[in-house]
Design a protein around this motif. Structure first.
Motif, PDB file in Angstrom:
ATOM      1  N   ALA A  99       0.816  -1.217   0.000  1.00  0.00           N
ATOM      2  CA  ALA A  99       0.000   0.000   0.000  1.00  0.00           C
ATOM      3  C   ALA A  99       0.849   1.266   0.000  1.00  0.00           C
ATOM      4  O   ALA A  99       0.444   2.288  -0.556  1.00  0.00           O
ATOM      5  CB  ALA A  99      -0.930   0.000   1.210  1.00  0.00           C
ATOM      6  N   LEU A 100       2.032   1.204   0.600  1.00  0.00           N
ATOM      7  CA  LEU A 100       2.872   2.396   0.721  1.00  0.00           C
ATOM      8  C   LEU A 100       3.927   2.526  -0.373  1.00  0.00           C
ATOM      9  O   LEU A 100       4.615   3.548  -0.432  1.00  0.00           O
ATOM     10  CB  LEU A 100       3.562   2.399   2.085  1.00  0.00           C
ATOM     11  CG  LEU A 100       2.630   2.491   3.297  1.00  0.00           C
ATOM     12  CD1 LEU A 100       3.427   2.380   4.586  1.00  0.00           C
ATOM     13  CD2 LEU A 100       1.831   3.773   3.260  1.00  0.00           C
ATOM     14  N   SER A 101       4.057   1.508  -1.226  1.00  0.00           N
ATOM     15  CA  SER A 101       5.077   1.547  -2.270  1.00  0.00           C
ATOM     16  C   SER A 101       4.581   2.297  -3.499  1.00  0.00           C
ATOM     17  O   SER A 101       3.386   2.453  -3.728  1.00  0.00           O
ATOM     18  CB  SER A 101       5.465   0.127  -2.682  1.00  0.00           C
ATOM     19  OG  SER A 101       6.060  -0.536  -1.606  1.00  0.00           O
ATOM     20  N   VAL A 102       5.547   2.725  -4.292  1.00  0.00           N
ATOM     21  CA  VAL A 102       5.259   3.446  -5.528  1.00  0.00           C
ATOM     22  C   VAL A 102       4.648   2.460  -6.530  1.00  0.00           C
ATOM     23  O   VAL A 102       5.155   1.349  -6.699  1.00  0.00           O
ATOM     24  CB  VAL A 102       6.555   4.045  -6.102  1.00  0.00           C
ATOM     25  CG1 VAL A 102       6.319   4.706  -7.447  1.00  0.00           C
ATOM     26  CG2 VAL A 102       7.162   4.998  -5.118  1.00  0.00           C
ATOM     27  N   PRO A 103       3.543   2.846  -7.200  1.00  0.00           N
ATOM     28  CA  PRO A 103       2.946   1.950  -8.208  1.00  0.00           C
ATOM     29  C   PRO A 103       3.944   1.583  -9.301  1.00  0.00           C
ATOM     30  O   PRO A 103       4.792   2.385  -9.697  1.00  0.00           O
ATOM     31  CB  PRO A 103       1.792   2.771  -8.779  1.00  0.00           C
ATOM     32  CG  PRO A 103       1.446   3.735  -7.697  1.00  0.00           C
ATOM     33  CD  PRO A 103       2.740   4.049  -7.011  1.00  0.00           C
ATOM     34  N   ARG A 104       3.856   0.363  -9.770  1.00  0.00           N
ATOM     35  CA  ARG A 104       4.692  -0.203 -10.833  1.00  0.00           C
ATOM     36  C   ARG A 104       6.167  -0.288 -10.462  1.00  0.00           C
ATOM     37  O   ARG A 104       7.032  -0.290 -11.329  1.00  0.00           O
ATOM     38  CB  ARG A 104       4.512   0.567 -12.138  1.00  0.00           C
ATOM     39  CG  ARG A 104       3.126   0.424 -12.742  1.00  0.00           C
ATOM     40  CD  ARG A 104       3.042   1.241 -13.997  1.00  0.00           C
ATOM     41  NE  ARG A 104       1.736   1.597 -14.454  1.00  0.00           N
ATOM     42  CZ  ARG A 104       0.802   2.283 -13.815  1.00  0.00           C
ATOM     43  NH1 ARG A 104       1.002   2.649 -12.584  1.00  0.00           N
ATOM     44  NH2 ARG A 104      -0.342   2.577 -14.366  1.00  0.00           N
ATOM     45  N   SER A 105       6.484  -0.350  -9.178  1.00  0.00           N
ATOM     46  CA  SER A 105       7.871  -0.506  -8.757  1.00  0.00           C
ATOM     47  C   SER A 105       8.127  -1.980  -8.416  1.00  0.00           C
ATOM     48  O   SER A 105       7.203  -2.763  -8.201  1.00  0.00           O
ATOM     49  CB  SER A 105       8.175   0.357  -7.530  1.00  0.00           C
ATOM     50  OG  SER A 105       7.440  -0.087  -6.408  1.00  0.00           O
ATOM     51  N   HIS A 106       9.411  -2.334  -8.380  1.00  0.00           N
ATOM     52  CA  HIS A 106       9.775  -3.710  -8.051  1.00  0.00           C
ATOM     53  C   HIS A 106       9.359  -4.058  -6.620  1.00  0.00           C
ATOM     54  O   HIS A 106       8.912  -5.173  -6.347  1.00  0.00           O
ATOM     55  CB  HIS A 106      11.284  -3.919  -8.237  1.00  0.00           C
ATOM     56  CG  HIS A 106      11.723  -5.304  -7.906  1.00  0.00           C
ATOM     57  ND1 HIS A 106      11.405  -6.383  -8.688  1.00  0.00           N
ATOM     58  CD2 HIS A 106      12.435  -5.798  -6.861  1.00  0.00           C
ATOM     59  CE1 HIS A 106      11.908  -7.485  -8.153  1.00  0.00           C
ATOM     60  NE2 HIS A 106      12.545  -7.158  -7.037  1.00  0.00           N
ATOM     61  N   ARG A 107       9.511  -3.096  -5.718  1.00  0.00           N
ATOM     62  CA  ARG A 107       9.143  -3.313  -4.313  1.00  0.00           C
ATOM     63  C   ARG A 107       7.653  -3.648  -4.197  1.00  0.00           C
ATOM     64  O   ARG A 107       7.267  -4.547  -3.456  1.00  0.00           O
ATOM     65  CB  ARG A 107       9.482  -2.070  -3.522  1.00  0.00           C
ATOM     66  CG  ARG A 107       9.196  -2.168  -2.071  1.00  0.00           C
ATOM     67  CD  ARG A 107       9.633  -0.903  -1.370  1.00  0.00           C
ATOM     68  NE  ARG A 107       9.362  -1.001   0.046  1.00  0.00           N
ATOM     69  CZ  ARG A 107       9.639  -0.071   0.905  1.00  0.00           C
ATOM     70  NH1 ARG A 107      10.216   1.032   0.513  1.00  0.00           N
ATOM     71  NH2 ARG A 107       9.367  -0.230   2.176  1.00  0.00           N
TER      72      ARG A 107
END
Length: 128
Positions: A35-43
């Motif tokens: 929920a807190l990660s950047v959209p479309r990132s590996h994380r």
């Protein structure tokens, strides 16, 4: 139900319930990372994959935990366990457009299972 309550009170049952609760906590933590990660990132991809992998086992663990709490007449724990189950199910069904390893695997697994279970393999008749 009495035997389930006796097992839940034993050392082995307590260890299994603790491992199950650890699984639920890990699932919820990866949902928070997602929920807190950047959209479309590996994380976010990794967090979404781990969450989707652990969500169904977490719901099953919480269901067993709720049943054990109901046997012990611990209604506050039953209510909290049901809340956690509903929260995990809601979060699992809320974001369907997430990119994760499981996306598209359902059709591929169904195709593989159909191919494995089909009667396409025929054995030659025995020569007598």
């Amino acid at each position: 139900m009495e035997s389930a309550a006796m097992f839940a009170g034993s050392m082995g049952g307590q260890v299994l319930l603790s491992l199950g609760q650890t699984l639920v906590v890990v699932c919820v933590c990866f949902d928070m990372v997602r929920a807190l990660s950047v959209p479309r990132s590996h994380r976010r991809y990794v967090a979404s994959t781990v969450f989707r992998t652990l969500a169904v086992p977490s719901v099953l663990v919480m269901g067993i935990s709720v049943l054990v709490d109901a046997v012990f007449w611990s209604w506050m724990d039953v209510a909290l366990g049901v809340f956690v189950m509903v929260m995990i199910i809601f979060r699992l069904h809320h974001d369907k457009d997430e990119d994760n390893w499981w996306k598209g695997k359902g059709k591929k697994l169904a195709r593989w299972a159909r191919k494995q279970l089909s009667s396409g393999r025929s054995l030659a008749p025995a020569m007598g």
